[in-house]
Every structure is written in C-alpha cells, then in structure tokens.
Design a protein around this motif. Structure first.
Motif, PDB file in Angstrom:
ATOM      1  N   ASP A   2      -9.350  62.979 -19.146  1.00  0.00           N
ATOM      2  CA  ASP A   2      -9.118  61.607 -18.730  1.00  0.00           C
ATOM      3  C   ASP A   2     -10.191  60.685 -19.278  1.00  0.00           C
ATOM      4  OD1 ASP A   2      -6.929  62.398 -17.312  1.00  0.00           O
ATOM      5  OD2 ASP A   2      -8.056  62.740 -15.465  1.00  0.00           O
ATOM      6  N   SER A   6      -9.036  55.753 -16.640  1.00  0.00           N
ATOM      7  CA  SER A   6      -8.283  56.577 -15.693  1.00  0.00           C
ATOM      8  C   SER A   6      -9.159  57.025 -14.533  1.00  0.00           C
ATOM      9  CB  SER A   6      -7.710  57.793 -16.411  1.00  0.00           C
ATOM     10  OG  SER A   6      -7.025  58.635 -15.519  1.00  0.00           O
ATOM     11  N   VAL A   7     -10.410  57.386 -14.819  1.00  0.00           N
ATOM     12  CA  VAL A   7     -11.331  57.829 -13.767  1.00  0.00           C
ATOM     13  C   VAL A   7     -11.606  56.691 -12.796  1.00  0.00           C
ATOM     14  CG1 VAL A   7     -13.680  58.614 -13.303  1.00  0.00           C
ATOM     15  CG2 VAL A   7     -12.388  59.601 -15.206  1.00  0.00           C
ATOM     16  N   ARG A  10      -8.526  56.040 -10.595  1.00  0.00           N
ATOM     17  CA  ARG A  10      -8.390  57.002  -9.494  1.00  0.00           C
ATOM     18  C   ARG A  10      -9.416  56.730  -8.398  1.00  0.00           C
ATOM     19  NH1 ARG A  10      -7.980  61.035 -13.478  1.00  0.00           N
ATOM     20  NH2 ARG A  10     -10.038  61.782 -12.851  1.00  0.00           N
ATOM     21  N   TRP A  11     -10.612  56.323  -8.798  1.00  0.00           N
ATOM     22  CA  TRP A  11     -11.652  56.020  -7.808  1.00  0.00           C
ATOM     23  C   TRP A  11     -11.269  54.794  -6.978  1.00  0.00           C
ATOM     24  CZ3 TRP A  11     -15.193  51.804  -7.548  1.00  0.00           C
ATOM     25  CH2 TRP A  11     -16.212  51.962  -6.615  1.00  0.00           C
ATOM     26  N   THR A  13      -8.299  53.740  -6.296  1.00  0.00           N
ATOM     27  CA  THR A  13      -7.103  53.968  -5.478  1.00  0.00           C
ATOM     28  C   THR A  13      -7.141  55.322  -4.780  1.00  0.00           C
ATOM     29  OG1 THR A  13      -5.914  54.858  -7.395  1.00  0.00           O
ATOM     30  CG2 THR A  13      -5.699  52.494  -6.960  1.00  0.00           C
ATOM     31  N   GLU A  14      -8.330  55.829  -4.508  1.00  0.00           N
ATOM     32  CA  GLU A  14      -8.444  57.111  -3.818  1.00  0.00           C
ATOM     33  C   GLU A  14      -7.717  57.041  -2.470  1.00  0.00           C
ATOM     34  OE1 GLU A  14     -11.939  60.162  -2.190  1.00  0.00           O
ATOM     35  OE2 GLU A  14     -12.456  58.282  -3.202  1.00  0.00           O
ATOM     36  N   GLU A 146      -2.426  55.419  -1.372  1.00  0.00           N
ATOM     37  CA  GLU A 146      -3.290  54.878  -2.409  1.00  0.00           C
ATOM     38  C   GLU A 146      -3.458  53.368  -2.259  1.00  0.00           C
ATOM     39  OE1 GLU A 146      -1.872  56.031  -6.225  1.00  0.00           O
ATOM     40  OE2 GLU A 146      -2.518  58.122  -6.010  1.00  0.00           O
ATOM     41  N   TRP A 150      -7.010  51.525  -1.982  1.00  0.00           N
ATOM     42  CA  TRP A 150      -7.471  50.406  -2.802  1.00  0.00           C
ATOM     43  C   TRP A 150      -8.005  49.272  -1.929  1.00  0.00           C
ATOM     44  CZ3 TRP A 150      -5.947  45.263  -3.208  1.00  0.00           C
ATOM     45  CH2 TRP A 150      -6.468  44.559  -4.297  1.00  0.00           C
TER      46      TRP A 150
END
Length: 322
Positions: A2, A6-7, A10-11, A13-14, A146, A150
């Motif tokens: 990734d 992308s990382v 994801r962070w 919208t954990e 998610e 956010w």
C-alpha cells in the motif's frame, strides 16, 4: 504494498463501534445544551449591548450576519436548546445535527464578536460539524463503522491542533521569551487560587512550568503514534493538565475536554444499563433482562435419570453396564 495515501486513508477511517458514536453524540449534544445554560448564558446579554460595539468575526462578515438583537439572540438560544436536547437522543442525526452545528456556530460568533475569542471551542465545533456524517448509531451496538471512525478521527485531530497551534501562537507572538517571562505569574495575580499562591512561592517553578507547557503542546501529536494503551495514558495526562489548570488559575476548557472524549472507548460506559442493574439488585430481582439466561426446563423436558456408578446411558436412554 500500500502507498502512503492508502495508509493515511485507512488511518482516517479506522472503524469504531457504533456504540461509541452514540455515546459521543449524546455527550456532545448534552454539553451544548448545558453550555447555553451554565457556561455561556452571558452571551444573551450581548443583545442589549450598543450595536457599534459589535465587531463580527471574519466568518460573520463573510456571511453578512446581522447585528444581534433581543429577538435574534433569544430565538437562537431557545431553538438551539431544544434541538440539542432532541439531537442527544440520536434521532434524525443528520437533520438535527446540521441544525445544531449551524446554530451553535452562530451562537459562538455572537459570543466572540465583542473583543475576545476563546480557542477552547475549536474541537467541539469540529465535532458538531462531523457528527452528522456518522449516520445512525445505537448505544451498545458493537457493529463497527468507518464513517463514525472518520468523525472521531477528525475531532481528535482538531483537539491536538488546539494544543500544537497554541504553542505556535505563543512562540509566534511572544517569542522564546514567553517561556522565561511572567505569563503564569500574571495569570495567578488575576485569577489564581490558594493552591496557585503556594506554587508561586517556589523559586523558578513557574518558569519551569512555562517550559513544560510549550514542550507538552508541541509534542501533543505524539499521541497518534502510540499504541492504544499508552495513547489512553497520554490522554489521561491531557486531562490531568487541565485539572491542574482549573485548580490553579480557574480556566476550565470544558468544551475542549468534551471533544477530547473522542479518544476514549465511550461504548464501555453505559450508565442506563448500570442503573437498571443497580435497581434490580436493590429490589432483589436478579433475573437478566429479556429472559436471557433462564435455566427453567420447558414443558416437555425430562430430568436425566440418576445412574449407579460405572454405568453409562445407552442410545435409547436405558442404562448399560456390568
């Protein structure tokens, strides 16, 4: 592998439990209602202040908001109070959420357009702006979302920005001399408590505290790099910092403290469930709710036969043994 985008996505919208969103939403909207009544009722007095003293904030000038009047201020107050209490129930999260956000922002514009702007409401305003995007959520719901993640993450960023940008402002306008000056001494003279008077008598302690405040505020983003256990410990330190501030110079930062609960696992705190359990214990009724855990046999249940030692039941139910 990734990429960084992308990382970061994801962070941001954990996923978090919907129960956490429901608890955070209830807390925030109840605070808004309480803020109108207990923390900022003085805003209503601005309606009787001469209009020439009204110097609207930049956002007020951009929106061409009118000068506050008795009818306008009282209308915002009562409408916002009712809508905030309704929003705390979790119903119509988007309609009520956006309405509360808009009205509370206007309430803050009225409050801060007479010469003083507080920075302790930034995180709360961001929370009000993003909560409507989290959608529906029920207390105790473990389902992860998610969208809710956010909303909480953006609020957390706003909380940390409040610290970091406060340090930036101190160094920008006060320079490094802010740390060696008499900032805390003047605050204690103006609004200090007996505890603050005792602390002020310790040589150089206030100077050390000013260095510590700058270091704490500049290092506050580290909270995002810590594992959950240590992150919660650092948030606990944030709260202890404000407890000391309140105990010494009587500055509460209450709106900021409410926004900071975005870091906490609020879904574990369920006061209504705990009160119901306490009530059942006091009345002697330990039956779980909804009949859960009942061990009574049904009308066709038969008790298992008691067998002598060494015998085992056969497939037909008759004992088999020597």
């Amino acid at each position: 592998m990734d990429g960084p985008v992308s990382v970061v996505g994801r962070w941001l919208t954990e996923a978090v439990p919907r129960g956490r969103i429901a608890a955070f939403r209830t807390l925030v909207y109840l605070f808004v209602a309480g803020d109108l009544v207990f923390f900022t009722p003085w805003v209503r007095t601005h309606a009787s202040v001469p209009g020439e003293l009204y110097q609207p904030l930049f956002v007020g000038r951009m929106l061409h908001l009118p000068t506050p009047t008795d009818l306008l201020v009282d209308g915002v107050f009562w409408t916002l109070l009712v809508l905030a209490l309704l929003a705390a129930t979790g119903r119509a999260p988007r309609l009520l959420g956006w309405s509360v956000c808009a009205l509370y922002l206007y309430w803050m514009i009225i409050a801060m357009s007479y010469g003083k702007v507080d920075h302790d409401r930034f995180g709360l305003l961001v929370a009000l702006a993003v909560l409507p995007t989290a959608g529906r959520a029920r207390h105790g719901d473990p389902t992860r979302t998610e969208a809710g993640g956010w909303a909480l993450r953006v609020t957390q960023i706003a909380v940390v920005c409040t610290y970091f940008l406060a340090a930036w402002a101190k160094l920008r306008f006060g320079g490094p001399e802010w740390m060696t000056g008499s900032v805390l001494a003047r605050a204690i003279i103006r609004r200090g408590t007996d505890l603050a008077d005792l602390i002020a008598q310790v040589p150089y302690l206030l100077i050390v505290a000013q260095f510590g405040i700058i270091a704490f505020e500049l290092l506050s983003p580290v909270v995002f790099l810590l594992p959950e256990r240590w992150r919660l410990a650092m948030v606990g330190f944030f709260y202890s910092f404000h407890a000391v501030t309140m105990a010494t110079i009587t500055i509460s930062f209450a709106p900021h403290l409410v926004a900071m609960t975005a870091f906490l696992p609020l879904e574990r705190v369920r006061p209504v469930v705990r009160l119901r359990r306490l009530a059942r214990r006091r009345t002697g009724d330990d039956t779980p709710p909804d009949g859960a855990g009942s061990a009574e046999p049904g009308p066709t249940a038969e008790a298992a036969p008691v067998l002598p030692a060494g015998q085992a039941p056969a497939a037909g139910g008759r004992p088999v043994g020597p």
